[in-house]
Design a protein around this motif. Structure first.
Motif, PDB file in Angstrom:
ATOM      1  N   UNK A  29      22.255 -43.276 -14.132  1.00  0.00           N
ATOM      2  CA  UNK A  29      21.589 -42.175 -14.460  1.00  0.00           C
ATOM      3  C   UNK A  29      19.893 -42.521 -15.022  1.00  0.00           C
ATOM      4  N   UNK A  30      19.419 -43.510 -14.730  1.00  0.00           N
ATOM      5  CA  UNK A  30      18.296 -44.155 -15.254  1.00  0.00           C
ATOM      6  C   UNK A  30      17.186 -43.210 -14.376  1.00  0.00           C
ATOM      7  N   UNK A  31      16.055 -42.779 -14.841  1.00  0.00           N
ATOM      8  CA  UNK A  31      15.087 -41.922 -13.999  1.00  0.00           C
ATOM      9  C   UNK A  31      14.005 -42.946 -13.853  1.00  0.00           C
ATOM     10  N   UNK A  32      13.809 -43.282 -12.760  1.00  0.00           N
ATOM     11  CA  UNK A  32      12.994 -44.337 -12.178  1.00  0.00           C
ATOM     12  C   UNK A  32      11.769 -43.631 -11.419  1.00  0.00           C
ATOM     13  N   UNK A  33      10.288 -44.057 -11.392  1.00  0.00           N
ATOM     14  CA  UNK A  33       9.559 -43.570 -10.524  1.00  0.00           C
ATOM     15  C   UNK A  33      10.007 -43.770  -8.983  1.00  0.00           C
ATOM     16  N   UNK A  34       9.084 -42.982  -8.356  1.00  0.00           N
ATOM     17  CA  UNK A  34       9.667 -42.849  -6.746  1.00  0.00           C
ATOM     18  C   UNK A  34       9.109 -44.198  -6.177  1.00  0.00           C
ATOM     19  N   UNK A  35       8.334 -44.903  -6.772  1.00  0.00           N
ATOM     20  CA  UNK A  35       7.925 -46.344  -6.113  1.00  0.00           C
ATOM     21  C   UNK A  35       9.013 -47.356  -6.215  1.00  0.00           C
ATOM     22  N   UNK A  36       9.766 -47.097  -7.168  1.00  0.00           N
ATOM     23  CA  UNK A  36      10.940 -48.093  -7.573  1.00  0.00           C
ATOM     24  C   UNK A  36      12.108 -47.647  -6.808  1.00  0.00           C
ATOM     25  N   UNK A  37      12.810 -48.671  -5.803  1.00  0.00           N
ATOM     26  CA  UNK A  37      13.601 -48.480  -4.877  1.00  0.00           C
ATOM     27  C   UNK A  37      14.897 -49.259  -5.675  1.00  0.00           C
ATOM     28  N   UNK A  38      15.887 -48.954  -6.251  1.00  0.00           N
ATOM     29  CA  UNK A  38      16.783 -49.811  -6.871  1.00  0.00           C
ATOM     30  C   UNK A  38      18.106 -49.589  -6.005  1.00  0.00           C
ATOM     31  N   UNK A  39      19.108 -50.599  -6.214  1.00  0.00           N
ATOM     32  CA  UNK A  39      20.314 -50.520  -5.546  1.00  0.00           C
ATOM     33  C   UNK A  39      21.182 -51.477  -6.305  1.00  0.00           C
ATOM     34  N   UNK A  40      22.574 -51.152  -6.275  1.00  0.00           N
ATOM     35  CA  UNK A  40      23.490 -52.276  -6.734  1.00  0.00           C
ATOM     36  C   UNK A  40      23.417 -53.436  -6.269  1.00  0.00           C
TER      37      UNK A  40
END
Length: 212
Positions: A29-40
């Motif tokens: 549920x973390x809200x990250x900036x659009x520049x940050x592309x996160x994945x498991x």
């Protein structure tokens, strides 16, 4: 974003204790900036009975400017070195201006990026430790015309603390995301602008599956 989890092979513990399951849900549920592309990503299985992890790249104009990962560890029996039952382990690497490599204050500043991000996101923590490494690269021979480059690497771990008898991992993940952006030299998000939840779905490697 759905975050998977893994149990240590042979630990004999039942999978996914409720408190760990809730913490993993909060990571997603973390809200990250659009520049940050996160994945498991696959989590280490030999450090703690339970673990979950995210990796991320910060991309600007099609170029990756920083990369990192955060791992959430859980040992229901507690760990004396953690001073708790949970531990966050984070890594961040970013390109920096070559002239910054000789700045004696760079390591202190790099560490402050993490601690200030944790504070600004309301992520209460204890027993923080880590390293800040500066790396300079020069080119020779056929590559001598290439300009030099420099990187900063931040490795850290800390114990997330209860706030009002509640453990909320979301702020810790958001602080890690901010660290990645700060290390890459991105300006802060303007006041009043809210980062959006990261919507990148889980990759195949992020699926649950102890022993894989």
């Amino acid at each position: 974003m759905v975050v998977g989890s893994e149990a240590r092979p042979g630990s004999g513990a039942p999978p996914d204790p409720p408190e760990f399951r809730e913490a993993v849900r909060a990571m997603g549920e973390a809200r990250l900036r659009p520049e940050v592309l996160a994945e498991p990503m696959p989590a280490p299985q030999r450090i703690a009975p339970y673990a979950a992890a995210l990796s991320a790249d910060v991309t600007v104009d099609g170029h990756d400017v920083s990369t990192g990962r955060i791992i959430l560890l859980h040992d229901p029996a507690g760990n004396d070195s953690w001073d708790g039952t949970f531990r966050c382990v984070a890594y961040a690497r970013a390109e920096i201006d070559l002239e910054m490599i000789t700045d004696p204050a760079l390591a202190d500043v790099g560490w402050s990026w993490l601690t200030e991000a944790l504070t600004s996101h309301g992520a209460s923590y204890a027993s923080a430790s880590g390293t800040v490494t500066r790396v300079a690269t020069d080119s020779f021979g056929a590559m001598s015309e290439d300009s030099g480059s420099a990187q900063i690497e931040i490795r850290a771990s800390w114990t997330p603390q209860l706030v009002d008898d509640h453990l909320d991992i979301t702020g810790h993940v958001e602080a890690w995301g901010e660290l990645l952006c700060t290390a890459a030299g991105l300006p802060p998000v303007p006041e009043g602008v809210t980062a959006m939840p990261n919507r990148r779905g889980p990759s195949r490697r992020g699926r649950r599956g102890a022993g894989h």
